[in-house]
Design a protein around this motif. Structure first.
Motif, mmCIF file in Angstrom:
data_model
loop_
_atom_site.group_PDB
_atom_site.id
_atom_site.type_symbol
_atom_site.label_atom_id
_atom_site.label_comp_id
_atom_site.label_asym_id
_atom_site.label_seq_id
_atom_site.Cartn_x
_atom_site.Cartn_y
_atom_site.Cartn_z
ATOM 1 N N ILE A 134 0.850 -1.190 0.000
ATOM 2 C CA ILE A 134 0.000 0.000 0.000
ATOM 3 C C ILE A 134 0.886 1.240 0.000
ATOM 4 O O ILE A 134 1.825 1.353 0.792
ATOM 5 C CB ILE A 134 -0.927 0.027 1.231
ATOM 6 N N LEU A 135 0.599 2.170 -0.885
ATOM 7 C CA LEU A 135 1.343 3.424 -0.978
ATOM 8 C C LEU A 135 0.354 4.572 -0.834
ATOM 9 O O LEU A 135 -0.509 4.773 -1.698
ATOM 10 C CB LEU A 135 2.071 3.515 -2.325
ATOM 11 N N GLY A 136 0.431 5.279 0.282
ATOM 12 C CA GLY A 136 -0.489 6.392 0.506
ATOM 13 C C GLY A 136 -1.936 5.955 0.558
ATOM 14 O O GLY A 136 -2.822 6.673 0.074
ATOM 15 N N GLY A 137 -2.183 4.785 1.120
ATOM 16 C CA GLY A 137 -3.552 4.297 1.258
ATOM 17 C C GLY A 137 -4.102 3.615 0.026
ATOM 18 O O GLY A 137 -5.253 3.164 0.029
ATOM 19 N N ARG A 138 -3.289 3.517 -1.027
ATOM 20 C CA ARG A 138 -3.737 2.872 -2.264
ATOM 21 C C ARG A 138 -2.818 1.706 -2.607
ATOM 22 O O ARG A 138 -1.613 1.767 -2.350
ATOM 23 C CB ARG A 138 -3.711 3.878 -3.423
ATOM 24 N N PRO A 139 -3.362 0.652 -3.212
ATOM 25 C CA PRO A 139 -2.490 -0.442 -3.659
ATOM 26 C C PRO A 139 -1.445 0.089 -4.638
ATOM 27 O O PRO A 139 -1.779 0.853 -5.567
ATOM 28 C CB PRO A 139 -3.449 -1.422 -4.342
ATOM 29 N N TYR A 140 -0.201 -0.280 -4.420
ATOM 30 C CA TYR A 140 0.874 0.150 -5.315
ATOM 31 C C TYR A 140 0.579 -0.256 -6.758
ATOM 32 O O TYR A 140 0.950 0.452 -7.700
ATOM 33 C CB TYR A 140 2.201 -0.461 -4.860
ATOM 34 N N LYS A 141 -0.079 -1.374 -6.930
ATOM 35 C CA LYS A 141 -0.456 -1.845 -8.267
ATOM 36 C C LYS A 141 -1.237 -0.778 -9.027
ATOM 37 O O LYS A 141 -1.007 -0.554 -10.220
ATOM 38 C CB LYS A 141 -1.284 -3.117 -8.121
ATOM 39 N N GLU A 142 -2.154 -0.077 -8.347
ATOM 40 C CA GLU A 142 -2.948 0.965 -9.001
ATOM 41 C C GLU A 142 -2.085 2.184 -9.328
ATOM 42 O O GLU A 142 -2.217 2.783 -10.404
ATOM 43 C CB GLU A 142 -4.111 1.376 -8.099
ATOM 44 N N VAL A 143 -1.228 2.560 -8.389
ATOM 45 C CA VAL A 143 -0.322 3.694 -8.621
ATOM 46 C C VAL A 143 0.585 3.389 -9.804
ATOM 47 O O VAL A 143 0.801 4.233 -10.684
ATOM 48 C CB VAL A 143 0.507 3.985 -7.356
ATOM 49 N N TYR A 144 1.112 2.162 -9.820
ATOM 50 C CA TYR A 144 2.046 1.788 -10.890
ATOM 51 C C TYR A 144 1.354 1.811 -12.247
ATOM 52 O O TYR A 144 1.936 2.255 -13.244
ATOM 53 C CB TYR A 144 2.635 0.404 -10.636
ATOM 54 N N GLU A 145 0.132 1.354 -12.305
ATOM 55 C CA GLU A 145 -0.595 1.344 -13.585
ATOM 56 C C GLU A 145 -0.720 2.751 -14.145
ATOM 57 O O GLU A 145 -0.485 2.981 -15.336
ATOM 58 C CB GLU A 145 -1.980 0.724 -13.386
ATOM 59 N N ARG A 146 -1.067 3.706 -13.312
ATOM 60 C CA ARG A 146 -1.181 5.097 -13.765
ATOM 61 C C ARG A 146 0.165 5.610 -14.274
ATOM 62 O O ARG A 146 0.253 6.226 -15.349
ATOM 63 C CB ARG A 146 -1.660 5.992 -12.632
ATOM 64 N N ALA A 147 1.219 5.347 -13.501
ATOM 65 C CA ALA A 147 2.540 5.857 -13.869
ATOM 66 C C ALA A 147 3.037 5.223 -15.162
ATOM 67 O O ALA A 147 3.614 5.904 -16.022
ATOM 68 C CB ALA A 147 3.526 5.585 -12.732
#
Length: 388
Positions: A134-147
């Protein structure tokens, strides 16, 4: 720079980053006058930050000089940033100067076409939720997809990112955690996170546990100087594991230039650590590891693992660590580039002398008589009727 792409790629393969920049300093200075800014977003997934530490150990250039020389704008890098987090001095930090989560959100909202450096794997578990990181309350998987979808190219550095490495190694919880590499999980391209999330951004893999600073710095430099055009040049520049062939030559292994190679050819092996002979019996995987470690060297280009007394554990290979362990145990029945040692021995005895088969010959000679085959007969030319 004035040199063409092929000359540039050849030069970065032969020279270390420091010598390359010293040699072409004047050309670099001219290029910088017209070199546009290249933006970098550097994300950390499941890993130990060892690759960041390896980059910080880079010399001439160090990581700060790298950014300056190639006109790079490092927008985000968790290990190096000054941002403090959600609270600073007990008070909420509600701006991007102090709160790295706000900064990352702003970057992903507004920036496009940057180089995404991926360090570490991406957890997909449990059950595809990605909630094991979890990164900042969100799954890192979701953050990574955006990036990843906003990037022009992904440079995956280190074995955790390139193939998920130790995170995907066989264990009782590996399926539950479901750690993914960027384009591969171990040797399986169908299990890379980009395939799972339908991300079409091109990927360049810089393997190693950790990755060598030169491999990373010179790859980023080549992208910044437009000496690697994405995606046009990638089929020619990369091998089947998406690694730059200049650093991971398909036809060359660590074994080829190992200073202990002469002992291998003479069949002389260390059985305990601390000796000067070949480390094959101690599990050295140099004959299967495709990298330029033995010529580029580590630690300021001073030495590399076998030279320092440790067997190569094959950390640049796609299936690492499962494909190369146990690390310190000889793979008795396998020789250079996957050949069977008894077969090499047979060819060497029945035909011409093969230096690389010296160890195999020794093994064959030492076999019990009843275990030996008549190898010279087996590999001899077929006799004519009169000779029979």
């Amino acid at each position: 720079m004035m040199m063409d792409r092929r000359t540039f790629i050849k030069a970065v393969g032969v020279l270390g980053a420091s010598l390359f920049l010293q040699t072409y300093k004047s050309d670099m200075a001219k290029a910088l006058n017209e070199l546009p800014e290249t933006k970098i977003v550097w994300l950390h997934g499941v890993e130990c930050t060892g690759c960041s530490i390896s980059m910080l150990d880079g010399e001439s250039p160090d990581i700060v000089e790298l950014l300056q020389i190639f006109n790079l704008n490092l927008l985000y890098q968790e290990v190096l940033m000054m941002q403090q987090g959600i609270f600073v001095d007990g008070k909420p930090a509600n701006n991007s100067e102090l709160n790295s989560e706000i900064l990352l959100d702003e970057i992903l909202e507004h920036e496009r076409g940057y180089i995404l450096i991926s360090e570490g794997g991406v957890p997909n578990g449990p059950d595809g939720s990605g909630k094991y990181l979890i990164l900042g309350g969100r799954p890192y998987k979701e953050v990574y997809e955006r990036a990843a979808k906003n990037a022009s190219v992904i440079v995956a550095i280190g074995q955790c990112a390139t193939h998920s490495g130790v995170n995907a190694a066989e264990s009782d919880v590996s399926e539950l955690l479901d750690h993914r590499g960027i384009a591969f999980t171990l040797e399986d391209s169908s299990k890379g996170i980009v395939d799972l999330l339908s991300i079409n951004t091109p990927v360049i893999n810089i393997n190693g546990c950790p990755a060598h600073p030169d491999w990373v710095f010179l790859t980023i430099g080549a992208l910044a100087l437009r000496k690697i055009r994405v995606p046009e040049d990638l089929p020619e520049v990369l091998d089947r594991w998406k690694r730059p062939k200049v650093f991971y030559p398909p036809d060359h292994t660590v074994h080829d230039n190992c200073p202990r190679r002469g002992f291998y050819d003479r069949g002389e092996f260390d059985l305990t650590v601390g000796g000067e002979k070949c480390l094959w019996k101690l599990g050295c995987k140099g004959p299967y590891s495709h990298a330029d470690c033995a010529t580029r060297h580590w630690n300021g280009h001073r030495n590399f693992c076998p030279q320092a007394g440790s067997p190569c554990i094959g950390c640049v290979q796609a299936g690492f660590p499962d494909s190369t362990r146990p690390f310190y145990v000889e793979i008795e029945d396998t020789g250079i580039v996957g050949t069977d040692l008894d077969t090499i021995a047979g060819v060497a005895i029945g035909g011409a002398l093969l230096a690389a088969g010296a160890h195999a010959i020794r093994r064959t000679v030492l076999k019990k008589p009843e275990e030996k085959k008549d190898i010279s007969e087996e590999h001899a030319p077929e006799k004519t009727g009169d000779e029979k």
